[in-house]
Design an enzyme around this catalytic site. Structure first.
Site, PDB file in Angstrom:
ATOM      1  N   ASP A 275       1.131   5.308   1.508  1.00 59.38           N
ATOM      2  CA  ASP A 275       0.616   6.062   2.387  1.00 59.38           C
ATOM      3  C   ASP A 275       1.193   7.516   1.996  1.00 59.38           C
ATOM      4  OD1 ASP A 275      -0.753   4.173   3.704  1.00 59.38           O
ATOM      5  OD2 ASP A 275       0.850   3.584   5.044  1.00 59.38           O
TER       6      ASP A 275
ATOM      7  N   ASP B  53       0.824  -1.238   0.044  1.00 52.57           N
ATOM      8  CA  ASP B  53      -0.160  -0.225   0.006  1.00 52.57           C
ATOM      9  C   ASP B  53       0.865   1.302  -0.071  1.00 52.57           C
ATOM     10  OD1 ASP B  53      -0.769  -1.220   3.170  1.00 52.57           O
ATOM     11  OD2 ASP B  53       0.776   0.105   2.684  1.00 52.57           O
TER      12      ASP B  53
ATOM     13  N   ASP C  54       7.908   5.033  14.211  1.00 56.12           N
ATOM     14  CA  ASP C  54       8.500   3.791  15.039  1.00 56.12           C
ATOM     15  C   ASP C  54       9.929   3.423  14.484  1.00 56.12           C
ATOM     16  OD1 ASP C  54       7.785   2.847  12.538  1.00 56.12           O
ATOM     17  OD2 ASP C  54       6.258   1.429  13.332  1.00 56.12           O
TER      18      ASP C  54
END
Length: 449
Positions: free
Chosen positions: A61, A59, A154
Site C-alpha cells: 500500500d 500486498d 489503527d
C-alpha cells in the site's frame, strides 16, 4: 536511528534490513512516478511491518500527498474506488497497488480543490468527514499531512512508513518498539478507536494470531468492553473479515481470541450457544478440528473456497437442524434446504454471507447423499459439477474414517480420472470451443411463391 520532526524516529537504510529487492516492482514503479511528478509517496502499513519481521507481504500500500484526482491523471491504469474512504487503485497485469491520500482526523479542513469536484457528477457534495451519533466513522476523506495520516491509523505496528527518497523507515507512534516487543497496541485511546471503527477489534485479533503477538493490556480491556458493538459494522465488511480470520492460516488461534474477548458470541450468537451445549452428552468438537484442518491446508499453500470453509465449520450445526426437520417428516432435500435457510437467516443480519456462497454451502451438504448412489443417474454430469472437488473433500474430511465411505470416494476418484477435463464437460463447454449442437436453419419462405 535519529529523531525527526514532530517527535518521529527515522531509521536510516544502514540500520534496517528492508531492501527494495523484497518489494513489489509495481509498488516501486508507483512510488517513483509520484516522485517524478513532484509528489511524495511512501510504502505504509502491513507491508513495512512484514518486511521488518522477515515475512513476505501479501500486498503493498502507498500513501501520498497527491489527491485521488491527481493520482488518476498521473496513471492511465488508475481506477478511483470507495465512498467511505476514497482510494486510487493502480491496476497492473498481476497486481493492484492501492494508493491513499494522507488523511487527517480534523473535520474542518478546507476543500482540497476543484479537481475533486470533477470526480462526481453530483451538484451537492457529500461531507468529507462524517460520523454517526455513536462516533463511528462513516466517511473519512479529509486530507492531511504525513504525520496526521500516521496518527489516524489503527495500530502502532501498522503506522510505519518507508521513504523511497532515502530508503529510511519513519516511525511516528512507537510502532518499532511494539514490533520488537511483539505487541498489538492501538494508536490513542483504544475505546475511541474501536468506537470509530468496530472492525478494528477483529483486526487486532487477526494480527495477534498471525504474528504471534500479544494484545496490549489497555487495548485488550477496551476490546472486551466493546465486543458487543461489533454488530454495528457493515455485515458485508464482517463477512470479508470473517474470511480473513478463518483463512489466515491461524484460524484456530483467532477463534480462541474471539471466544476469550466475547467477539465470537456477538458475531455468531445462535451458533455460539449451540457450541457451548452438548448433544446427547457429547461436546461439539468438530468445529475446532475443522479449524485446525483448514489451517494446515492454508499453511501448505493450498486454497480453501468460502463455501467449503463454511461447510466444514458449520456443517455439523446444519446437520442437526436437518435432522430436526427430518423428524418432523420432511424429505431429505427439503430438510437440508430448510436447515441451510435457517442458518443463513440467523447469520446474515450480522455477517452477510452472499446468496451465491450460501447456495454453494447448501449444495456441498446436500450432495453428500448423491455420493452414496453408485453409479446413479448420469455420474459424468455429477463429476462435471464445478463444486465436485469441494463435495468430495467435505465427505473425505468429515466421514473419511469409515470403510464404506472410503470405498465410495475411491470409486468416484476412479471415475473422475476417466472423465474428460471439466472445462470440456457439457455443462461448462460454452465458450471453450467444444462441440456444440448445430441449430437447424429454417428455410426462408419466398413471398413470391
Amino acid at each position: 536511528m535519529k529523531k525527526g520532526k514532530s517527535g518521529s524516529i527515522i531509521i536510516a537504510r544502514q540500520e534496517h534490513g528492508v531492501s527494495r529487492k523484497l518489494m513489489s516492482p509495481n509498488a516501486l514503479r508507483t512510488l517513483y512516478r509520484l516522485k517524478d511528478n513532484g509528489y511524495v509517496g511512501y510504502l505504509v502499513g502491513g507491508c513495512v511491518r512484514d518486511l521488518l519481521l522477515g515475512r513476505e507481504p501479501k500486498d503493498f500500500d502507498v500513501v501520498t500527498n497527491a489527491t485521488p484526482g491527481e493520482v488518476k491523471r498521473m496513471f492511465r491504469n488508475c481506477r478511483l474506488v470507495g465512498r467511505r474512504f476514497r482510494l486510487a487503485h493502480i491496476h497492473y497485469q498481476d497486481e493492484i497497488i492501492e494508493v491513499a491520500t494522507f488523511r487527517s482526523q480534523v473535520s474542518n479542513e478546507p476543500d482540497p480543490g476543484q479537481e475533486e469536484a470533477n470526480e462526481t457528477d453530483h451538484r451537492q457534495r457529500h461531507p468529507r468527514m462524517l460520523k454517526d451519533d455513536d462516533g463511528m466513522i462513516l466517511r473519512d476523506n479529509v486530507y492531511g499531512t504525513r504525520e496526521e495520516d500516521a496518527l489516524r491509523r489503527d495500530f502502532t505496528v501498522n503506522s510505519l512508513s518507508y521513504n523511497i527518497v532515502d530508503f529510511s523507515i519513519i516511525d511516528y507512534t512507537g510502532g518499532l518498539a511494539d514490533l520488537n516487543a511483539g505487541i498489538i497496541r492501538t494508536i490513542g485511546d483504544p475505546a475511541v478507536r474501536f468506537q470509530e471503527d468496530p472492525v478494528r477489534m477483529l483486526r487486532a485479533v487477526r494480527f495477534a494470531a498471525q504474528l504471534a503477538f500479544t494484545i496490549e493490556e489497555n487495548t485488550r480491556k477496551a476490546l472486551v468492553v466493546a465486543a458487543d458493538t461489533i454488530v454495528r459494522a457493515s455485515p458485508s465488511r464482517l463477512y470479508e473479515e470473517m474470511l480473513k480470520l478463518f483463512l489466515s492460516g491461524e484460524g484456530a488461534k483467532c477463534y480462541e481470541l474471539l471466544r476469550q474477548t466475547g467477539l465470537f458470541a456477538a458475531l455468531f450468537p445462535d451458533f455460539s450457544h449451540w457450541l457451548d451445549a452438548e448433544s446427547e452428552g457429547f461436546p461439539h468438537t468438530r468445529f475446532g478440528e475443522m479449524l485446525h484442518y483448514v489451517d494446515s491446508r492454508v499453511q501448505q499453500g493450498e486454497k480453501v473456497s468460502p463455501p467449503l470453509l463454511l461447510a466444514l465449520l458449520f456443517g455439523e450445526y446444519i446437520d442437526e437442524k436437518t435432522a430436526q426437520f427430518r423428524r418432523q417428516g420432511a424429505p431429505w432435500q427439503q430438510s437440508v434446504n430448510a436447515a441451510a435457510a435457517e442458518f443463513m437467516g440467523e447469520t446474515c443480519p450480522i455477517i452477510m454471507i452472499t446468496n451465491r456462497v450460501g447456495l454453494a454451502l447448501r449444495d456441498i451438504i446436500s450432495q453428500q447423499m448423491r455420493l452414496k448412489k453408485i453409479p446413479g443417474r448420469r455420474p459424468e454430469s455429477f463429476i462435471a459439477r464445478h463444486d465436485f472437488n469441494d463435495i468430495i473433500e467435505y465427505c473425505r474430511i468429515t466421514c473419511g474414517d469409515k470403510k464404506d465411505v472410503v470405498k465410495q470416494l475411491d470409486w468416484w476418484a476412479a471415475q473422475a480420472r476417466q472423465q474428460v477435463p471439466v472445462s470440456l464437460s457439457p455443462e461448462l463447454s460454452e465458450g471453450t470451443g467444444g462441440p456444440k449442437r448445430r441449430r437447424k436453419r429454417r428455410r426462408r419462405r419466398n413471398p413470391n411463391e
